[in-house]
Write a protein that holds these residues in place. Structure first.
Motif, PDB file in Angstrom:
ATOM      1  N   GLY A  51      -5.131   2.776   6.267  1.00 18.11           N
ATOM      2  CA  GLY A  51      -5.535   1.761   5.300  1.00 18.11           C
ATOM      3  C   GLY A  51      -6.827   2.091   4.581  1.00 18.11           C
ATOM      4  N   GLY A  52      -7.301   3.332   4.714  1.00 22.50           N
ATOM      5  CA  GLY A  52      -8.515   3.748   4.018  1.00 22.50           C
ATOM      6  C   GLY A  52      -9.702   4.008   4.912  1.00 22.50           C
ATOM      7  N   THR A  53      -9.630   3.569   6.188  1.00 20.49           N
ATOM      8  CA  THR A  53     -10.733   3.777   7.124  1.00 20.49           C
ATOM      9  C   THR A  53     -10.184   3.941   8.532  1.00 20.49           C
ATOM     10  OG1 THR A  53     -12.079   2.266   5.793  1.00 20.49           O
ATOM     11  CG2 THR A  53     -12.962   2.902   7.933  1.00 20.49           C
ATOM     12  N   THR A  54     -10.633   4.971   9.239  1.00 20.69           N
ATOM     13  CA  THR A  54     -10.204   5.160  10.617  1.00 20.69           C
ATOM     14  C   THR A  54     -11.088   4.356  11.559  1.00 20.69           C
ATOM     15  OG1 THR A  54     -11.549   7.163  10.833  1.00 20.69           O
ATOM     16  CG2 THR A  54      -9.249   7.442  10.146  1.00 20.69           C
ATOM     17  N   GLU A  55     -10.714   4.311  12.827  1.00 20.30           N
ATOM     18  CA  GLU A  55     -11.418   3.472  13.796  1.00 20.30           C
ATOM     19  C   GLU A  55     -11.786   4.269  15.047  1.00 20.30           C
ATOM     20  OE1 GLU A  55     -13.560   1.334  15.026  1.00 20.30           O
ATOM     21  OE2 GLU A  55     -12.599  -0.043  13.613  1.00 20.30           O
ATOM     22  N   ASP A  93     -12.256   9.089  -5.924  1.00 16.43           N
ATOM     23  CA  ASP A  93     -12.289   7.844  -6.700  1.00 16.43           C
ATOM     24  C   ASP A  93     -12.211   6.597  -5.832  1.00 16.43           C
ATOM     25  OD1 ASP A  93      -9.700   7.954  -5.830  1.00 16.43           O
ATOM     26  OD2 ASP A  93      -8.769   7.821  -7.823  1.00 16.43           O
ATOM     27  N   GLY A  94     -12.261   6.796  -4.506  1.00 21.17           N
ATOM     28  CA  GLY A  94     -12.229   5.663  -3.585  1.00 21.17           C
ATOM     29  C   GLY A  94     -10.839   5.227  -3.167  1.00 21.17           C
ATOM     30  N   THR A  95      -9.809   5.875  -3.702  1.00 16.79           N
ATOM     31  CA  THR A  95      -8.431   5.533  -3.341  1.00 16.79           C
ATOM     32  C   THR A  95      -8.100   6.108  -1.965  1.00 16.79           C
ATOM     33  OG1 THR A  95      -7.792   5.659  -5.667  1.00 16.79           O
ATOM     34  CG2 THR A  95      -6.020   5.708  -4.040  1.00 16.79           C
ATOM     35  N   PRO A  96      -7.503   5.308  -1.074  1.00 16.95           N
ATOM     36  CA  PRO A  96      -7.136   5.832   0.247  1.00 16.95           C
ATOM     37  C   PRO A  96      -6.149   6.993   0.144  1.00 16.95           C
ATOM     38  CG  PRO A  96      -7.056   3.432   0.247  1.00 16.95           C
ATOM     39  CD  PRO A  96      -7.236   3.859  -1.182  1.00 16.95           C
ATOM     40  N   TYR A  97      -6.343   8.010   0.958  1.00 17.44           N
ATOM     41  CA  TYR A  97      -5.399   9.118   0.985  1.00 17.44           C
ATOM     42  C   TYR A  97      -4.005   8.647   1.396  1.00 17.44           C
ATOM     43  CZ  TYR A  97      -8.402  13.179   0.114  1.00 17.44           C
ATOM     44  OH  TYR A  97      -9.207  14.119  -0.478  1.00 17.44           O
ATOM     45  N   CYS A  98      -3.934   7.551   2.165  1.00 18.59           N
ATOM     46  CA  CYS A  98      -2.636   7.072   2.642  1.00 18.59           C
ATOM     47  C   CYS A  98      -1.978   6.099   1.669  1.00 18.59           C
ATOM     48  CB  CYS A  98      -2.784   6.422   4.016  1.00 18.59           C
ATOM     49  SG  CYS A  98      -3.999   5.080   4.110  1.00 18.59           S
ATOM     50  N   LYS A  99      -2.299   6.227   0.384  1.00 17.66           N
ATOM     51  CA  LYS A  99      -1.812   5.277  -0.612  1.00 17.66           C
ATOM     52  C   LYS A  99      -0.290   5.310  -0.777  1.00 17.66           C
ATOM     53  CE  LYS A  99      -2.396   8.356  -4.624  1.00 17.66           C
ATOM     54  NZ  LYS A  99      -3.034   8.481  -5.963  1.00 17.66           N
TER      55      LYS A  99
END
Length: 453
Positions: free
Chosen positions: A275-279, A301-307
Motif C-alpha cells: 500500500g506504499g509503506t512497509t511495516e 513521484d510518490g506513487t506506490p510501486y504496488c499501484k
C-alpha cells in the motif's frame, strides 16, 4: 502391465527390509506458527497463523570463503560464495498433505488409493490391498510423482523427489522429500506469478527470498516430522505443474543464493501489497529486526510501486447489525482485550476508533466502545475482528467511520506489510532494477551469499 496384486506384492517384498526398519512417525502439536504468505494474486482467504519467536539459529560450519567474489550480472550487490554447510546439504521435507482422510497416487502405471488404517496406512489397487506403517515412493528415472486428494486431480499433479506416506492419529500425511532447488521451482510460480521476460528480476528476487525462507526453516517443524508446510502456513508449493521456462530460469540463475544478516539467515517475510509503506515486526508486537523496516515503497513521484495491485485501495461496508455480529463472534480470535464482560454480552456498539497507529499508518490500537464497556484490539489482529464469510480484512492499514447506519472501512494494501512487497517487486523489475537492488531495498543491510555444493 503388472496386475494390481502383482505390483503390491512385489512392492512389499522388495521393501521388506526397509519397512522393518522404518521409523514410525507421530505428529504432535507444534507451537511454531507463522503469518500468512500471500500468493501473487491477492485473495481474501488468508491463514490465521501468527508468528511465534523465530526458530533457533541454524549453525553453519566454518568454511574458507573463496578469494574471488562473484558479481551477479546487473546486480548492485556482490554475492559471496562458500560451500554449503553440512547440516543444510540435504533435501527439504515438505508437508504436502497433513491430516487428510485419503490420497491417490499414480505409480508404475497404476492408481493406488491410500487411506489410514489405525496406526498404519492402507494401500489399495483394484480389489487388493495391504497395510504397513509407512511407505516411500520414488521413480528411478527421476520423473515426477502424481499424488492428490482425489483421483481426478492426479493428471494435474507433478512432484519431484520422493513421497513418504504415513499414518497420523487416524489420518494420513504425505511428505515430499525434494531437493531445495526443485522445491523452489514449485514455489516461485505460485508466490509471485508467471511473469514475462521484462520482470525476470522479480522472479529472481522471489527465488532468493523463498530459498532463504526454506533454509531458515529447516527443522522448524521437527515435531511434525517435516520442515515446512506446502501452503500459506509457510510457502505455497504445488510441485512442478505450474513451473515455466522463466520461473525455472529464475531459480537456476540464482541457484544457492540466500540472504543473511551478520552470518545468519534472515527471516524473509514477504506479502502481496504494502500500500506504499512497509511495516516492522511491531505489527505482531515483536521486537524489531534491523533488516525489517518501515519505509516508503514509492516511485520518485510518490506513487506506490504496488499501484498495479487491485488491493492498492479498497473499501468494506458493514451494517450496524453485521458489525455487532462480527464483534461478538470474532473478539476471541482477534485476541481482544476487555474485562468484566464477555463478547457475547454485547448488545450495542457505541463507537469504533483508532487510538494510535504504527509508523506506517497501520493500526496499533483499535478501541471498540460497547454498552458493556470498552474492548481493545491490537495491531494486525484487527483484521480478524472484521472477519466475515471466512475472509479477514485485507490489511491493518485502514480508517473507519460510521455513516447512515453503516460502518465504512477504507484501507490500503493486502497482507501484513512486513518485508518484501511482491506487487512492488514486479514494478521495480519492470523499471529495470536488478534482483540485488530489489532485495537490498526491502531487506536493508543484508548480505547475499551463494551456497555451492
Amino acid at each position: 502391465m503388472k496386475s494390481p496384486w502383482t505390483f503390491l506384492c512385489v512392492t512389499l517384498l522388495s521393501l521388506w527390509p526397509t519397512l522393518m526398519g522404518a521409523q514410525a512417525f507421530s505428529a504432535t502439536e507444534d507451537d511454531f506458527e507463522l503469518p500468512e504468505l500471500i500468493n501473487f494474486k491477492p485473495i481474501e482467504t488468508t491463514s490465521t497463523a501468527e508468528p511465534e519467536p523465530a526458530p533457533p539459529k541454524i549453525a553453519k560450519e566454518e568454511s574458507p570463503k573463496k578469494d574471488q567474489e562473484i558479481k551477479e550480472k546487473d546486480s548492485s550487490s556482490k554475492v559471496q560464495a562458500e560451500s554449503i554447510p553440512e547440516n543444510l546439504n540435504r533435501p527439504i521435507r515438505v508437508g504436502l498433505f497433513v491430516g487428510v482422510k485419503e490420497l491417490y497416487l499414480k505409480y508404475s502405471g497404476e492408481e493406488i488409493r491410500i487411506t489410514p488404517a489405525g496406526n498404519n496406512i492402507k494401500l489399495s489397487s483394484g480389489s487388493h490391498s495391504m497395510e504397513m506403517d509407512s511407505r516411500e515412493f520414488s521413480n528411478d528415472d527421476g520423473t515426477c510423482l502424481a499424488v492428490a486428494q482425489d483421483s481426478k486431480s492426479l493428471s494435474q499433479a507433478c512432484y519431484p523427489g520422493s513421497i513418504v506416506f504415513r499414518a497420523n492419529n487416524g489420518k494420513l500425511d504425505a511428505i515430499n522429500i525434494v531437493d531445495v532447488e526443485d522445491y523452489l521451482r514449485g514455489v516461485v510460480p505460485y508466490e509471485i506469478g508467471k511473469l514475462d521476460t521484462s520482470r525476470i528480476e522479480a522472479l529472481k528476487a522471489q527465488a532468493v527470498a523463498a530459498r532463504t525462507y526454506a533454509y531458515k526453516h529447516f527443522n522448524s517443524r521437527e515435531s511434525l516430522g517435516f520442515d515446512v508446510y506446502s501452503d500459506t502456513k509457510d510457502q505455497v508449493y504445488k510441485g512442478l505443474t505450474g513451473a515455466t521456462v522463466l520461473t525455472d530460469e529464475a531459480v537456476k540463475s540464482t541457484s544457492g543464493i540466500v540472504m543473511t544478516y551478520q552470518g545468519d539467515f534472515i527471516v524473509a517475510y514477504y506479502h502481496s501489497t504494502c500500500g506504499g509503506t512497509t511495516e516492522t515486526l511491531a505489527t505482531w508486537n515483536r521486537p524489531d529486526l534491523p533488516y525489517l523496516q518501515s519505509k516508503p515503497d514509492t516511485m520518485s513521484d510518490g506513487t506506490p510501486y504496488c499501484k498495479e495491485s487491485s488491493y492498492l485501495k479498497w473499501e468494506r461496508k458493514f451494517t450496524d447489525k453485521e458489525m455487532l455480529e462480527m464483534v461478538r463472534q470474532n473478539a476471541v480470535e482477534a485476541k481482544a482485550k476487555f474485562s468484566g464482560f464477555k463478547a457475547s454480552d454485547i448488545k450495542k456498539i457505541k463507537s469504533i476508533t483508532i487510538k494510535d497507529k504504527l509508523s506506517s499508518g497501520r493500526v496499533l490500537t483499535l478501541v471498540v466502545s460497547t454498552d458493556k464497556g470498552n474492548m481493545e484490539v491490537l495491531t494486525d489482529r484487527t483484521r480478524w475482528l472484521f472477519k466475515k464469510g471466512g475472509s479477514i480484512l485485507p490489511a491493518s492499514l485502514f480508517t473507519i467511520r460510521h455513516e447512515g447506519g453503516n460502518w465504512i472501512i477504507n484501507g490500503a494494501g493486502f497482507g501484513h506489510g512486513v518485508g518484501m512487497c511482491q506487487m512492488g517487486v514486479r514494478a521495480r523489475a519492470k523499471a529495470g532494477q536488478s534482483f540485488g537492488e530489489i532485495l537490498t531495498h526491502y531487506y536493508p543491510g543484508i548480505t547475499l551469499e551463494k551456497f555451492e555444493r
